[in-house]
Design an enzyme around this catalytic site. Sequence first.
Site, PDB file in Angstrom:
ATOM      1  N   CYS A 132       0.847  -1.200   0.000  1.00 11.17           N
ATOM      2  CA  CYS A 132       0.000   0.000   0.000  1.00 11.17           C
ATOM      3  C   CYS A 132       0.877   1.244   0.000  1.00 11.17           C
ATOM      4  O   CYS A 132       1.432   1.625   1.039  1.00 11.17           O
ATOM      5  CB  CYS A 132      -0.910  -0.033   1.231  1.00 11.17           C
ATOM      6  SG  CYS A 132      -1.850   1.471   1.500  1.00 11.17           S
ATOM      7  N   CYS A 135      -0.194   4.085   2.235  1.00 11.07           N
ATOM      8  CA  CYS A 135       0.113   3.863   3.650  1.00 11.07           C
ATOM      9  C   CYS A 135       1.599   4.061   3.936  1.00 11.07           C
ATOM     10  O   CYS A 135       1.972   4.608   4.967  1.00 11.07           O
ATOM     11  CB  CYS A 135      -0.253   2.436   4.071  1.00 11.07           C
ATOM     12  SG  CYS A 135      -1.870   1.889   3.535  1.00 11.07           S
ATOM     13  N   ASP A 136       2.459   3.571   3.063  1.00  9.60           N
ATOM     14  CA  ASP A 136       3.871   3.430   3.413  1.00  9.60           C
ATOM     15  C   ASP A 136       4.854   4.245   2.570  1.00  9.60           C
ATOM     16  O   ASP A 136       6.071   4.056   2.709  1.00  9.60           O
ATOM     17  CB  ASP A 136       4.241   1.938   3.378  1.00  9.60           C
ATOM     18  CG  ASP A 136       3.469   1.158   4.439  1.00  9.60           C
ATOM     19  OD1 ASP A 136       3.409   1.643   5.574  1.00  9.60           O
ATOM     20  OD2 ASP A 136       2.901   0.095   4.132  1.00  9.60           O
TER      21      ASP A 136
END
Length: 308
Positions: A132, A135-136
């Site tokens: 993701c 997200c990261d």
Amino acid sequence: METYDVIIIGGGPAGVSAAIYAKRKLLRTVLVSKDIGGQALLTTNIENYPGFVEKSGMKLAEFFEQQLKELEVEIVEDAVKEIRIEGNSFRAICEEGRELVGKSVIATGGSSHRKLNVPGEDEFFGRGVYVCATCDAPLTKNKMVAVVGGGNAAFQSADLLARYATKVYLIHRRSEFRADGILVSRVKGHNNVEIITNAEVREIRGKDRVESLLLESLESRQVFELPVQRIFIEIGREIRLDYMKGLVITNEHGQVIVDRLQRTSCEGIFAAGEITDLPYGQAIISAGQGAVAALAAFDYLSEKRVLG
Ligand SMILES: Cc1cc2nc3c(=O)[nH]c(=O)nc-3n(C[C@H](O)[C@H](O)[C@H](O)COP(=O)(O)OP(=O)(O)OC[C@H]3O[C@@H](n4cnc5c(N)ncnc54)[C@H](O)[C@@H]3O)c2cc1C
């Protein structure tokens, strides 16, 4: 057999949020799931869920469980294998044989990322291997990064990661891309992105963290090592809704089409979170959709005058 006002399928952020809202509306609520937390349980680092500063996905799941307990939400630890329409109600048949009847359903079965199934993938998951970019991405600052895939998700990831990383390799096993042309052009416009086609990842290598990946050229069959510290696998998702196949209309990606009140094409069935056609997969978004689904289910049941 008791008839519930709402049967919620799934214990991820969408299902938990739907349960909280349904229960606070005094709906007779049951939540069916083998776990509480969903994909959050796979996450070591959640930094973008408002008000949650603990960061571990496990901790978020613990809070979910605590809140469900405090609200006395009935939980059936099982998976739904089929939903049948029976007049104005729905019968959910669980894998272990239990059957539940409800006047409405909120489906939040989520999705799972497809895997490469190569050595190192599981070992380094969350420690260099990610699924993701939203997200990261901050973890790729000044790093060498690989994105694997050839669809929109892979190109969107590469486009984002190019803003953080020193260099981004986009690796695809074919020469043609499924991604939209405009997105491909945008990614090609970054001078720190290199596209490698007709190549497959064979292994992810490193000691404590990812240090490189082994690639095999599908043309020359030569194997070469690419030094990268972060790898994003973007080769598609499995949407988990076998239990209601044929009941609701889905799009070309198998995601449930919903309107802004999370209503599906089948009256009385609502859907929320990553099984829906909203293109963003984030915990807060699933939770928001879950809340909307529960409120919309309450309005639906009120309008039908079927609430006790
Ligand atoms: C490694 C990783 C890192 C991530 N990092 C972040 C992050 O930092 N921030 C962020 O916002 N998001 C992050 N995400 C994404 C986030 O976890 C998801 O967007 C979110 O969990 C989706 O919620 P959901 O409720 O829609 O689905 P899911 O979380 O997928 O939950 C689905 C639930 O349904 C259950 N279920 C499935 N089928 C059935 C069935 N037949 N019967 C009953 N239950 C069923 C599952 O067991 C599960 O409980 C990350 C995801 C991963 C994998």
